[in-house]
Design a protein around this motif. Structure first.
Motif, PDB file in Angstrom:
ATOM      1  N   PRO A 146      41.983  47.193  38.886  1.00 56.59           N
ATOM      2  CA  PRO A 146      43.263  46.483  38.850  1.00 56.59           C
ATOM      3  C   PRO A 146      43.046  45.010  39.215  1.00 56.59           C
ATOM      4  CG  PRO A 146      43.440  48.522  40.093  1.00 56.59           C
ATOM      5  CD  PRO A 146      41.980  48.312  39.824  1.00 56.59           C
ATOM      6  N   LYS A 147      43.776  44.130  38.563  1.00 56.38           N
ATOM      7  CA  LYS A 147      43.537  42.696  38.744  1.00 56.38           C
ATOM      8  C   LYS A 147      43.632  42.231  40.211  1.00 56.38           C
ATOM      9  CE  LYS A 147      44.568  38.176  36.957  1.00 56.38           C
ATOM     10  NZ  LYS A 147      45.624  37.268  36.520  1.00 56.38           N
ATOM     11  N   PRO A 148      44.636  42.691  40.965  1.00 58.69           N
ATOM     12  CA  PRO A 148      44.694  42.225  42.361  1.00 58.69           C
ATOM     13  C   PRO A 148      43.444  42.613  43.157  1.00 58.69           C
ATOM     14  CG  PRO A 148      46.750  43.281  41.733  1.00 58.69           C
ATOM     15  CD  PRO A 148      45.788  43.541  40.626  1.00 58.69           C
ATOM     16  N   PHE A 149      42.909  43.817  42.900  1.00 56.77           N
ATOM     17  CA  PHE A 149      41.686  44.224  43.596  1.00 56.77           C
ATOM     18  C   PHE A 149      40.532  43.305  43.207  1.00 56.77           C
ATOM     19  CE2 PHE A 149      42.835  49.062  43.881  1.00 56.77           C
ATOM     20  CZ  PHE A 149      44.018  48.717  44.510  1.00 56.77           C
ATOM     21  N   PHE A 150      40.453  43.026  41.901  1.00 58.80           N
ATOM     22  CA  PHE A 150      39.373  42.166  41.409  1.00 58.80           C
ATOM     23  C   PHE A 150      39.450  40.782  42.057  1.00 58.80           C
ATOM     24  CE2 PHE A 150      37.830  38.890  38.538  1.00 58.80           C
ATOM     25  CZ  PHE A 150      36.534  39.320  38.304  1.00 58.80           C
ATOM     26  N   ASN A 151      40.656  40.227  42.129  1.00 62.15           N
ATOM     27  CA  ASN A 151      40.813  38.889  42.724  1.00 62.15           C
ATOM     28  C   ASN A 151      40.362  38.881  44.185  1.00 62.15           C
ATOM     29  OD1 ASN A 151      41.789  37.929  40.335  1.00 62.15           O
ATOM     30  ND2 ASN A 151      43.943  38.058  40.922  1.00 62.15           N
ATOM     31  N   THR A 152      40.729  39.924  44.910  1.00 60.37           N
ATOM     32  CA  THR A 152      40.305  40.015  46.316  1.00 60.37           C
ATOM     33  C   THR A 152      38.784  40.079  46.409  1.00 60.37           C
ATOM     34  OG1 THR A 152      42.325  41.213  46.837  1.00 60.37           O
ATOM     35  CG2 THR A 152      40.550  41.381  48.431  1.00 60.37           C
ATOM     36  N   MET A 153      38.182  40.900  45.536  1.00 65.64           N
ATOM     37  CA  MET A 153      36.722  41.046  45.581  1.00 65.64           C
ATOM     38  C   MET A 153      36.021  39.746  45.222  1.00 65.64           C
ATOM     39  SD  MET A 153      36.728  44.823  43.889  1.00 65.64           S
ATOM     40  CE  MET A 153      35.048  44.862  43.314  1.00 65.64           C
ATOM     41  N   GLN A 154      36.591  39.012  44.280  1.00 67.80           N
ATOM     42  CA  GLN A 154      35.978  37.744  43.889  1.00 67.80           C
ATOM     43  C   GLN A 154      36.061  36.723  45.032  1.00 67.80           C
ATOM     44  OE1 GLN A 154      37.588  35.753  40.429  1.00 67.80           O
ATOM     45  NE2 GLN A 154      35.601  35.868  39.433  1.00 67.80           N
ATOM     46  N   ARG A 155      37.164  36.761  45.774  1.00 71.11           N
ATOM     47  CA  ARG A 155      37.278  35.867  46.934  1.00 71.11           C
ATOM     48  C   ARG A 155      36.260  36.244  48.011  1.00 71.11           C
ATOM     49  NH1 ARG A 155      42.806  35.954  45.994  1.00 71.11           N
ATOM     50  NH2 ARG A 155      43.139  37.698  47.390  1.00 71.11           N
ATOM     51  N   LEU A 156      36.029  37.557  48.162  1.00 71.34           N
ATOM     52  CA  LEU A 156      35.082  38.003  49.183  1.00 71.34           C
ATOM     53  C   LEU A 156      33.645  37.709  48.785  1.00 71.34           C
ATOM     54  CD1 LEU A 156      36.485  41.543  50.107  1.00 71.34           C
ATOM     55  CD2 LEU A 156      36.274  39.603  51.656  1.00 71.34           C
ATOM     56  N   TYR A 157      33.347  37.861  47.499  1.00 73.28           N
ATOM     57  CA  TYR A 157      31.971  37.723  47.010  1.00 73.28           C
ATOM     58  C   TYR A 157      31.913  36.744  45.836  1.00 73.28           C
ATOM     59  CZ  TYR A 157      31.305  41.856  49.874  1.00 73.28           C
ATOM     60  OH  TYR A 157      31.268  42.729  50.931  1.00 73.28           O
ATOM     61  N   PRO A 158      32.189  35.454  46.105  1.00 71.20           N
ATOM     62  CA  PRO A 158      32.165  34.490  45.000  1.00 71.20           C
ATOM     63  C   PRO A 158      30.756  34.302  44.436  1.00 71.20           C
ATOM     64  CG  PRO A 158      32.435  33.369  47.104  1.00 71.20           C
ATOM     65  CD  PRO A 158      32.524  34.828  47.386  1.00 71.20           C
ATOM     66  N   ASP A 159      29.752  34.765  45.183  1.00 79.05           N
ATOM     67  CA  ASP A 159      28.366  34.612  44.745  1.00 79.05           C
ATOM     68  C   ASP A 159      27.845  35.850  44.013  1.00 79.05           C
ATOM     69  OD1 ASP A 159      28.708  36.075  47.030  1.00 79.05           O
ATOM     70  OD2 ASP A 159      27.047  35.198  48.139  1.00 79.05           O
ATOM     71  N   GLU A 160      28.716  36.755  43.623  1.00 78.45           N
ATOM     72  CA  GLU A 160      28.283  38.005  43.011  1.00 78.45           C
ATOM     73  C   GLU A 160      28.301  37.908  41.485  1.00 78.45           C
ATOM     74  OE1 GLU A 160      26.959  41.034  43.978  1.00 78.45           O
ATOM     75  OE2 GLU A 160      26.846  41.023  41.801  1.00 78.45           O
ATOM     76  N   PRO A 161      27.120  37.967  40.836  1.00 79.85           N
ATOM     77  CA  PRO A 161      27.079  37.838  39.373  1.00 79.85           C
ATOM     78  C   PRO A 161      27.908  38.892  38.631  1.00 79.85           C
ATOM     79  CG  PRO A 161      24.878  37.629  40.298  1.00 79.85           C
ATOM     80  CD  PRO A 161      25.779  38.023  41.427  1.00 79.85           C
ATOM     81  N   LEU A 162      28.002  40.108  39.170  1.00 77.64           N
ATOM     82  CA  LEU A 162      28.795  41.145  38.491  1.00 77.64           C
ATOM     83  C   LEU A 162      30.223  40.658  38.242  1.00 77.64           C
ATOM     84  CD1 LEU A 162      29.278  44.226  37.660  1.00 77.64           C
ATOM     85  CD2 LEU A 162      30.165  44.463  39.980  1.00 77.64           C
ATOM     86  N   LEU A 163      30.792  40.001  39.253  1.00 72.03           N
ATOM     87  CA  LEU A 163      32.195  39.596  39.176  1.00 72.03           C
ATOM     88  C   LEU A 163      32.365  38.284  38.413  1.00 72.03           C
ATOM     89  CD1 LEU A 163      33.116  40.461  42.882  1.00 72.03           C
ATOM     90  CD2 LEU A 163      33.354  41.919  40.873  1.00 72.03           C
ATOM     91  N   ALA A 164      31.234  37.620  38.138  1.00 71.67           N
ATOM     92  CA  ALA A 164      31.288  36.378  37.355  1.00 71.67           C
ATOM     93  C   ALA A 164      30.958  36.651  35.892  1.00 71.67           C
ATOM     94  CB  ALA A 164      30.298  35.365  37.929  1.00 71.67           C
ATOM     95  N   GLY A 165      30.776  37.919  35.552  1.00 69.14           N
ATOM     96  CA  GLY A 165      30.297  38.293  34.220  1.00 69.14           C
ATOM     97  C   GLY A 165      31.369  38.253  33.140  1.00 69.14           C
ATOM     98  N   PRO A 166      31.053  38.817  31.968  1.00 69.88           N
ATOM     99  CA  PRO A 166      31.942  38.719  30.796  1.00 69.88           C
ATOM    100  C   PRO A 166      33.122  39.691  30.877  1.00 69.88           C
ATOM    101  CG  PRO A 166      29.977  39.971  30.258  1.00 69.88           C
ATOM    102  CD  PRO A 166      29.814  39.548  31.685  1.00 69.88           C
ATOM    103  N   LEU A 167      34.037  39.402  31.773  1.00 67.11           N
ATOM    104  CA  LEU A 167      35.173  40.298  32.008  1.00 67.11           C
ATOM    105  C   LEU A 167      36.449  39.647  31.504  1.00 67.11           C
ATOM    106  CD1 LEU A 167      34.178  40.976  35.715  1.00 67.11           C
ATOM    107  CD2 LEU A 167      33.868  42.582  33.834  1.00 67.11           C
ATOM    108  N   ASN A 168      37.410  40.455  31.188  1.00 68.07           N
ATOM    109  CA  ASN A 168      38.734  39.896  30.892  1.00 68.07           C
ATOM    110  C   ASN A 168      39.822  40.880  31.321  1.00 68.07           C
ATOM    111  OD1 ASN A 168      38.809  41.810  28.925  1.00 68.07           O
ATOM    112  ND2 ASN A 168      38.850  40.376  27.200  1.00 68.07           N
ATOM    113  N   GLU A 169      41.052  40.424  31.192  1.00 64.74           N
ATOM    114  CA  GLU A 169      42.171  41.243  31.669  1.00 64.74           C
ATOM    115  C   GLU A 169      42.875  41.903  30.498  1.00 64.74           C
ATOM    116  OE1 GLU A 169      45.278  39.065  33.630  1.00 64.74           O
ATOM    117  OE2 GLU A 169      46.563  40.822  33.620  1.00 64.74           O
ATOM    118  N   GLN A 170      43.180  43.171  30.657  1.00 57.56           N
ATOM    119  CA  GLN A 170      44.002  43.868  29.666  1.00 57.56           C
ATOM    120  C   GLN A 170      45.007  44.723  30.411  1.00 57.56           C
ATOM    121  OE1 GLN A 170      41.552  46.166  27.035  1.00 57.56           O
ATOM    122  NE2 GLN A 170      41.397  44.536  25.539  1.00 57.56           N
TER     123      GLN A 170
END
Lengths: 275, 335
Positions: free
Chosen positions: B270-294
């Motif tokens: 879910p997008k809110p979970f993803f946003n929280t995780m990205q804030r926690l781990y801005p250095d994580e390549p998984l979360l910086a990868g080719p993702l989009n929202e649907q």
């Protein structure tokens, strides 16, 4: 920044000497002492005074574009039902008599020294429960700081000044200074713990490399600025070794073109793990 | 090592509370009124807490058994989950728990009997012959079992409930308690896997593949039903090579006949979970990868998801019959 909050000057004196803090002559509202990443404020006695001083000090940092991560440490004397006078204790639960509210300081790596429940009272307490600290500031300090700081970075360290054997009648300014002085190594250790956690969070919240350079060169709206931060962070994460400022950047005319270019570049990047 | 145990006042005399406290005699014990005072409060940092999570011993009072989220289950009629624990001892960077919970502390609910009663209640109100109960949604079912005593408590209970099917989901080789029990006909021990390179990069603290496969083999030899869960599938440039190698290693060790079920599903949050995780781990390549929202979910772009799920499905079906294959096609896959 590590913010130290004490109630009275005789608690502050040994800390000021040990940490080589300088009085800020231009500040009139409070006695404030600073050096490098350390600030010490003398709040006055009581939870309201402590809460006000914390809020005032926080106000001095607000409004920065990239505010640093702060930690807060309340240091002072307290009564205890069973511990010896001179014992240094961190609070692990803070409450007030007659109130349902409790605060639980968070320990990122376990308490750095023994810990205890703490009750903040309006007047000095002379009837002690066995395993409880009694002070006059902690609940105000904690309630205030937890509005603007993550709870792992807010702590109360108390030195036991009185107990059922040695009552509050024995406390004077010199005794208080000596009690705090004897706990300076423990206080220093807590400060080091907080500094390490602050540094970790600061790294986590750092603006992307080249953000400033982009903002200087092109005009970004507020929304575009957020997009830029996101794209630069992703880029930094995926190809940290590559310089952003490629020759092609000199040909981009406005913020929209920069964002499109970065998005296209990111879409083409390989995704690799464990390389 | 656990250095702090928060204990709800109401569970201090529970036998499981006592057992857990005895296990950590040097831990600081802190009483609280309700676990939410610690676990749900604002202004916590999951990443800092994950360095050394505390234990919180509590009573789960409401919603002990809930309907399983869409796509979570296998076949069968009804799907529920229950959580005797919140949070996981492992630190997988793709895990939604990091985005869902404010705290990284481990909440252990000690009122197992209330969970059992809630399961009985569900069964009583269900006409279905097969009702699934999943225990590995909010935690790893086995990794903390020596502390929670979950297996010893719930396996005998499910033995008496023939219409209830239990799925334990885990990444742990911690199977000793299961090996001491007679296998349950109505239970599946499901293990999730990612390729070695991805596991090393993203699944911090998870034991190596070979060790886990040996543990599964022991369970199979004793007669336990085994499930494999390739979920979430993680995209990387050479995913074909890595997933092919993973499947080869898994199915060389585990014969297909020992498997109850195999499922797979894409990486999605879910997008809110993803946003929280990205804030926690801005250095994580998984979360910086080719993702989009649907539709409020973050996942791989459709072409990538389709390639990944399609390839893995085809590869898996080289090793297993279609009858035990349960892909979760909820994201971007043209079937």
């Amino acid at each position: 920044m590590i913010n130290l909050v004490v109630a009275i000057p005789c608690e502050a004196r040994p800390l000021i000497r040990y940490l080589r803090l300088q009085k800020q002559a231009n500040v009139r509202s409070y006695d404030l002492f600073c050096r490098d990443d350390l600030r010490l404020i003398v709040s006055g006695i009581g939870k309201l005074a402590s809460a006000s001083a914390c809020a005032w000090l926080q106000g001095m940092s607000e409004g920065c574009e990239h505010p640093a991560v702060d930690a807060w440490l309340n240091i002072g004397i307290a009564g205890h039902g069973s511990l010896d006078v001179g014992s240094g204790v961190l609070a692990h639960r803070i409450s007030e008599p007659g109130s349902d509210r409790s605060w639980y300081p968070g320990f990122a790596s376990g308490p750095a020294c023994p810990s205890s429940a703490l009750i903040t009272v309006e007047r000095p307490e002379t009837r002690y429960d066995e395993n409880t600290l009694y002070d006059m500031e902690a609940s105000g300090f904690y309630a205030s700081c937890s509005r603007f700081c993550t709870i792992e970075l807010i702590h109360c360290f108390k030195v036991v000044s009185d107990n059922p054997v040695s009552g509050i009648g024995t406390i004077n300014e010199i005794a208080v200074t000596n009690l705090i002085e004897a706990q300076l190594p423990a206080i220093n250790s807590i400060i080091e713990h907080l500094r390490r956690d602050c540094q970790q969070l600061t790294r986590q919240h750092q603006p992307a490399v080249q953000m400033e350079a982009c903002l200087r060169r092109w005009r970004f709206s507020r929304y575009q600025r957020l997009q830029l931060q996101r794209l630069l962070s992703r880029r930094q994460c995926l190809i940290p070794e590559q310089q952003l400022w490629l020759p092609v950047f000199n040909e981009l005319e406005d913020a929209a073109q920069v964002l499109v270019y970065l998005q296209q570049q990111l879409d083409q990047l390989p995704v690799r793990f464990g390389q | 090592m656990t250095r702090i145990i928060y204990i709800e006042e109401q569970v201090i005399d529970e036998p499981l509370t006592q057992r857990i406290c005895d296990r950590y005699p040097r831990a600081t014990r802190i009483l609280c009124r309700h676990y939410g005072e610690i676990f749900n409060r604002k202004g916590q940092n999951f990443r800092l807490q994950k360095q050394q999570p505390a234990l919180i011993l509590a009573r789960k009072q409401q919603q002990l058994v809930l309907p399983a989220p869409p796509g979570y289950g296998l076949d069968g009629d009804s799907h529920y989950y229950f959580s005797h624990m919140l949070n996981c001892v492992y630190d997988c960077r793709y895990c939604f728990l990091q985005g869902m919970y404010r705290s990284a502390h481990y909440v252990i609910f000690v009122n197992h009997e209330d969970f059992k009663q809630a399961i009985r209640d569900k069964l009583q109100h269900s006409d279905d012959q097969r009702n699934w109960f999943y225990s590995g949604y909010d935690c790893d079912s086995l990794a903390f079992d020596p502390v929670t005593g979950f297996v010893d408590s719930f396996v005998p209970f499910f033995r008496q409930q023939p219409r209830a099917w239990l799925e334990l989901r885990s990444k742990s080789p911690q199977t000793r308690a299961l090996l001491l029990q007679h296998p349950l006909d109505n239970a599946v021990i499901a293990f999730s896997f990612t390729p070695d390179n991805i596991s090393r990069a993203l699944e911090h603290g998870v034991p190596g593949l070979a060790r886990r496969l040996q543990a599964i083999l022991k369970l199979h030899r004793q007669g336990w039903k085994i499930g494999l869960r390739f979920d979430p599938l993680i995209y990387c440039d050479d995913f074909r090579h890595h997933y092919r190698a993973l499947f080869r290693e898994v199915f060389t060790t585990l014969p297909a006949k020992c498997l109850h079920s195999v499922s797979l599903g894409g990486f999605r949050l879910p997008k809110p979970f993803f946003n929280t995780m990205q804030r926690l781990y801005p250095d994580e390549p998984l979360l910086a990868g080719p993702l989009n929202e649907q539709q409020g979910m973050i996942g791989y772009r459709q072409t990538l998801a389709s390639d990944l799920i399609g390839f893995c499905s085809e590869e898996l079906l080289r090793y297993i019959p279609e009858s035990i294959f349960f892909p979760c096609y909820d994201q971007g896959y043209d079937q």
